[in-house]
Design an enzyme around this catalytic site. Structure first.
Site, PDB file in Angstrom:
ATOM      1  N   ARG A   1      -3.127   3.880  12.124  1.00  0.00           N
ATOM      2  CA  ARG A   1      -3.125   5.241  11.773  1.00  0.00           C
ATOM      3  C   ARG A   1      -1.818   5.800  12.731  1.00  0.00           C
ATOM      4  O   ARG A   1      -1.207   7.097  12.147  1.00  0.00           O
ATOM      5  CB  ARG A   1      -4.294   5.949  11.079  1.00  0.00           C
ATOM      6  CG  ARG A   1      -5.057   5.421   9.856  1.00  0.00           C
ATOM      7  CD  ARG A   1      -6.172   6.170   9.295  1.00  0.00           C
ATOM      8  NE  ARG A   1      -7.153   4.920   8.151  1.00  0.00           N
ATOM      9  CZ  ARG A   1      -7.859   5.238   7.938  1.00  0.00           C
ATOM     10  NH1 ARG A   1      -8.844   6.386   8.128  1.00  0.00           N
ATOM     11  NH2 ARG A   1      -8.356   4.026   6.992  1.00  0.00           N
TER      12      ARG A   1
ATOM     13  N   SER B   1      -6.159  -2.632  14.174  1.00  0.00           N
ATOM     14  CA  SER B   1      -6.058  -1.989  15.394  1.00  0.00           C
ATOM     15  C   SER B   1      -7.400  -1.594  16.074  1.00  0.00           C
ATOM     16  O   SER B   1      -7.365  -2.034  17.175  1.00  0.00           O
ATOM     17  CB  SER B   1      -5.243  -0.700  14.593  1.00  0.00           C
ATOM     18  OG  SER B   1      -6.136  -0.071  13.959  1.00  0.00           O
TER      19      SER B   1
ATOM     20  N   ARG C   1     -10.933   7.784   3.459  1.00  0.00           N
ATOM     21  CA  ARG C   1     -11.256   6.754   1.960  1.00  0.00           C
ATOM     22  C   ARG C   1     -12.466   5.845   1.361  1.00  0.00           C
ATOM     23  O   ARG C   1     -12.441   4.693   1.108  1.00  0.00           O
ATOM     24  CB  ARG C   1     -10.164   5.838   2.739  1.00  0.00           C
ATOM     25  CG  ARG C   1      -8.927   6.449   3.234  1.00  0.00           C
ATOM     26  CD  ARG C   1      -7.808   4.893   3.345  1.00  0.00           C
ATOM     27  NE  ARG C   1      -6.914   4.879   4.606  1.00  0.00           N
ATOM     28  CZ  ARG C   1      -5.513   6.494   4.847  1.00  0.00           C
ATOM     29  NH1 ARG C   1      -5.691   6.734   3.087  1.00  0.00           N
ATOM     30  NH2 ARG C   1      -5.227   5.231   5.833  1.00  0.00           N
TER      31      ARG C   1
ATOM     32  N   LYS D   1     -12.035  -7.361   5.967  1.00  0.00           N
ATOM     33  CA  LYS D   1     -11.279  -6.818   7.068  1.00  0.00           C
ATOM     34  C   LYS D   1     -12.276  -5.543   7.133  1.00  0.00           C
ATOM     35  O   LYS D   1     -12.105  -5.284   6.325  1.00  0.00           O
ATOM     36  CB  LYS D   1     -10.232  -5.902   6.725  1.00  0.00           C
ATOM     37  CG  LYS D   1      -9.476  -5.310   7.394  1.00  0.00           C
ATOM     38  CD  LYS D   1      -7.977  -4.747   6.654  1.00  0.00           C
ATOM     39  CE  LYS D   1      -7.522  -3.512   7.364  1.00  0.00           C
ATOM     40  NZ  LYS D   1      -6.704  -3.409   7.149  1.00  0.00           N
TER      41      LYS D   1
ATOM     42  N   CYS E   1      -0.297   4.372   1.847  1.00  0.00           N
ATOM     43  CA  CYS E   1      -0.555   5.651   2.674  1.00  0.00           C
ATOM     44  C   CYS E   1       0.347   5.453   4.078  1.00  0.00           C
ATOM     45  O   CYS E   1       0.645   7.011   4.161  1.00  0.00           O
ATOM     46  CB  CYS E   1      -2.161   4.849   3.343  1.00  0.00           C
ATOM     47  SG  CYS E   1      -2.343   3.003   4.158  1.00  0.00           S
TER      48      CYS E   1
ATOM     49  N   LYS F   1     -12.643  -4.860   1.933  1.00  0.00           N
ATOM     50  CA  LYS F   1     -11.509  -4.577   3.093  1.00  0.00           C
ATOM     51  C   LYS F   1     -12.761  -2.827   2.510  1.00  0.00           C
ATOM     52  O   LYS F   1     -12.894  -2.634   2.090  1.00  0.00           O
ATOM     53  CB  LYS F   1     -10.551  -3.887   2.434  1.00  0.00           C
ATOM     54  CG  LYS F   1     -10.036  -2.627   3.554  1.00  0.00           C
ATOM     55  CD  LYS F   1      -8.432  -2.083   3.089  1.00  0.00           C
ATOM     56  CE  LYS F   1      -7.986  -1.273   3.899  1.00  0.00           C
ATOM     57  NZ  LYS F   1      -6.556  -1.197   3.818  1.00  0.00           N
TER      58      LYS F   1
ATOM     59  N   GLU G   1     -16.594  -7.086  -5.082  1.00  0.00           N
ATOM     60  CA  GLU G   1     -15.057  -7.905  -4.449  1.00  0.00           C
ATOM     61  C   GLU G   1     -14.357  -8.864  -4.707  1.00  0.00           C
ATOM     62  O   GLU G   1     -13.111  -8.846  -4.769  1.00  0.00           O
ATOM     63  CB  GLU G   1     -15.000  -6.413  -3.333  1.00  0.00           C
ATOM     64  CG  GLU G   1     -15.066  -5.328  -3.500  1.00  0.00           C
ATOM     65  CD  GLU G   1     -13.973  -4.880  -4.719  1.00  0.00           C
ATOM     66  OE1 GLU G   1     -13.252  -4.881  -5.275  1.00  0.00           O
ATOM     67  OE2 GLU G   1     -14.664  -2.927  -5.015  1.00  0.00           O
TER      68      GLU G   1
ATOM     69  N   TYR H   1      -3.545  -8.797  16.271  1.00  0.00           N
ATOM     70  CA  TYR H   1      -1.725  -8.203  17.003  1.00  0.00           C
ATOM     71  C   TYR H   1      -1.690  -9.562  18.861  1.00  0.00           C
ATOM     72  O   TYR H   1      -0.919  -9.136  19.130  1.00  0.00           O
ATOM     73  CB  TYR H   1      -2.392  -7.485  17.412  1.00  0.00           C
ATOM     74  CG  TYR H   1      -2.383  -6.110  16.278  1.00  0.00           C
ATOM     75  CD1 TYR H   1      -1.629  -6.200  15.331  1.00  0.00           C
ATOM     76  CD2 TYR H   1      -3.405  -6.328  15.677  1.00  0.00           C
ATOM     77  CE1 TYR H   1      -1.146  -4.926  14.722  1.00  0.00           C
ATOM     78  CE2 TYR H   1      -3.411  -4.979  14.488  1.00  0.00           C
ATOM     79  CZ  TYR H   1      -2.722  -4.579  14.020  1.00  0.00           C
ATOM     80  OH  TYR H   1      -2.262  -3.999  13.252  1.00  0.00           O
TER      81      TYR H   1
ATOM     82  N   CYS I   1       0.473  -1.394   0.399  1.00  0.00           N
ATOM     83  CA  CYS I   1       0.543   0.009   0.025  1.00  0.00           C
ATOM     84  C   CYS I   1       1.057   1.151  -0.004  1.00  0.00           C
ATOM     85  O   CYS I   1       2.378   1.146   0.028  1.00  0.00           O
ATOM     86  CB  CYS I   1      -0.864   0.183   1.042  1.00  0.00           C
ATOM     87  SG  CYS I   1      -2.341   1.151   1.403  1.00  0.00           S
TER      88      CYS I   1
ATOM     89  N   CYS J   1      -3.810   6.594  -0.497  1.00  0.00           N
ATOM     90  CA  CYS J   1      -2.973   5.084  -0.999  1.00  0.00           C
ATOM     91  C   CYS J   1      -3.162   4.950  -2.165  1.00  0.00           C
ATOM     92  O   CYS J   1      -2.806   4.108  -2.759  1.00  0.00           O
ATOM     93  CB  CYS J   1      -4.525   3.888  -0.079  1.00  0.00           C
ATOM     94  SG  CYS J   1      -4.834   3.926   1.487  1.00  0.00           S
TER      95      CYS J   1
HETATM   96  C1  PBG Z   1      -2.503   0.413   4.720  1.00  0.00           C
HETATM   97  C2  PBG Z   1      -3.621  -0.500   5.761  1.00  0.00           C
HETATM   98  C3  PBG Z   1      -4.247  -0.471   6.592  1.00  0.00           C
HETATM   99  C4  PBG Z   1      -4.522  -1.522   7.284  1.00  0.00           C
HETATM  100  C5  PBG Z   1      -3.722  -2.427   7.234  1.00  0.00           C
HETATM  101  N1  PBG Z   1      -3.339  -1.846   5.701  1.00  0.00           N
HETATM  102  C6  PBG Z   1      -4.485   1.423   7.329  1.00  0.00           C
HETATM  103  C7  PBG Z   1      -5.993   1.984   6.221  1.00  0.00           C
HETATM  104  O1  PBG Z   1      -5.733   1.344   5.246  1.00  0.00           O
HETATM  105  O2  PBG Z   1      -6.319   2.712   6.656  1.00  0.00           O
HETATM  106  C8  PBG Z   1      -5.109  -1.696   8.566  1.00  0.00           C
HETATM  107  C9  PBG Z   1      -4.481  -2.163   9.946  1.00  0.00           C
HETATM  108  C10 PBG Z   1      -5.507  -2.440  11.388  1.00  0.00           C
HETATM  109  O3  PBG Z   1      -6.125  -0.969  11.269  1.00  0.00           O
HETATM  110  O4  PBG Z   1      -5.039  -2.739  11.655  1.00  0.00           O
HETATM  111  N2  PBG Z   1      -3.703   0.915   4.092  1.00  0.00           N
END
Ligand code: PBG
Length: 327
Positions: free
Chosen positions: A204, A273, A216, A247, A121, A194, A232, A312, A119, A129
């Site tokens: 972030r 996260s 986004r 996700k 970003c 996603k 998708e 995690y 990615c 991104c």
């Molecule tokens: C990169 C990416 C993101 C996450 C995984 N790959 C951030 C986003 O899309 O803003 C998020 C992972 C997480 O929140 O643990 N694009």
């Protein structure tokens, strides 16, 4: 009472419950996300993700060793560069942070699986991104960069590439680029489904990758749309994806179920996260039992149809599986 069916018969003891268990898990399916950062001698705790760290490349082997000891063999690698620019050049630089981290990992832990997040970003000054055209991300121009990023990661040792940008056509673009360069056998794990989600907030912070303007939603999915999720997923299968990610995880298990039923490739789900941060915060307040909660979340993901769980909490879950607390 004349009851023929007494479901409680099969719940009468721990041994009985174990025998009839319908969801079984194995720690070989756990994937641990890890953050590599420019610099030396850094193990920097992420404030909104207590217990998670950004590691400089020299510190990574210690973290990987702990994972290996716990029996977690798969890592999803993110890079956080010191310098960001408009086109995210550090994402595809030969000596970029993620490339160095991958080389270090494969040198010391050749048998562990290194999955590289593809990615832009974390690498762009604007935090979007892809490549901007005014205030919009230019899809097709971004594809050229993404495929270059994927190629540089594979050259650095990535076993799998995982595009997370949500541009149209990225799986095919990456597949073609890898094939043209002799990497026909490197699988693509696509973040196919996603969503534009607030659950990514702590990530972030960790990657300093919040968009500097807007959001986004013009590329990540609207979370109201289960049928679009199928579109998708199926189009990524058509483009040659070897595995798919849904996700976030916890609020999206309906889609883990439907995508796993509608496709015939391995399905991963990513407990992101924000899920981690919520559990940690509540546990630190003594409001929930952390282990039991993460066990239930993991079982929920596998029960819904995930074969791979990105979390995690991978190390803790591996230990819980070893101790027979779950699985
Ligand atoms: C990169 C990416 C993101 C996450 C995984 N790959 C951030 C986003 O899309 O803003 C998020 C992972 C997480 O929140 O643990 N694009």
């Amino acid at each position: 009472m004349e009851l023929l069916k007494r479901p409680r018969r099969l719940r009468s003891s721990e041994a009985m419950r174990r025998m009839v268990r319908e969801t079984r898990m194995d720690k070989s399916s756990l994937v641990y996300p890890i953050f590599a950062i420019d610099g030396k001698n850094i193990k920097d705790e992420i404030p909104s993700m207590p217990g998670q760290y950004r590691y400089s490349v020299d510190q990574l082997p210690y973290a990987l060793e702990e994972l290996q000891e716990a029996g977690v063999n798969n890592v999803l690698m993110f890079g956080i560069p010191e310098h960001k620019d408009e086109v995210g050049s550090q994402a595809f630089a030969e000596d970029g942070i993620v490339q160095r981290a991958l080389r270090e990992m494969k040198k010391n832990f050749p048998d562990m699986i290194a999955i590289a997040d593809v990615c832009m970003c974390e690498y762009t000054s604007h935090g979007h991104c892809g490549i901007l055209c005014g205030h919009d991300v230019d899809n097709d121009k971004t594809l050229e960069y993404l495929s270059q990023i994927a190629l540089s990661q594979v050259r650095a040792g990535a076993d799998v590439v995982a595009p997370s940008d949500m541009m149209d056509g990225r799986v095919l673009a990456i597949r073609n680029k890898l094939d043209e360069n002799g990497f026909k056998n490197t699988p693509v794990l696509s973040y196919a489904v996603k969503f534009a989600s607030s659950f990514y907030g702590p990530f972030r912070d960790a990657a300093d990758s919040a968009p500097s303007f807007g959001d986004r939603k013009a590329y990540q999915m609207d979370f109201h749309n289960p049928r679009e999720a199928m579109k998708e997923a199926l189009s990524d299968v058509d483009e040659g994806a070897d595995m798919l990610i849904v996700k976030p995880a916890m609020a999206y298990l309906d889609l883990v179920r439907s995508v796993s039923q509608a496709t015939d490739i391995p399905i991963a789900t990513y407990s992101v996260s924000g899920e981690y941060a919520m559990v940690k915060a509540a546990a630190r307040n003594g409001w929930i039992d952390e282990e039991k909660i993460i066990g239930e979340m993991a079982v929920g993901a596998y029960r819904a149809g995930a074969g791979i769980y990105i979390t995690y909490y991978a190390k803790e879950l591996a230990r819980m599986m070893d101790q027979g607390m779950i699985g």
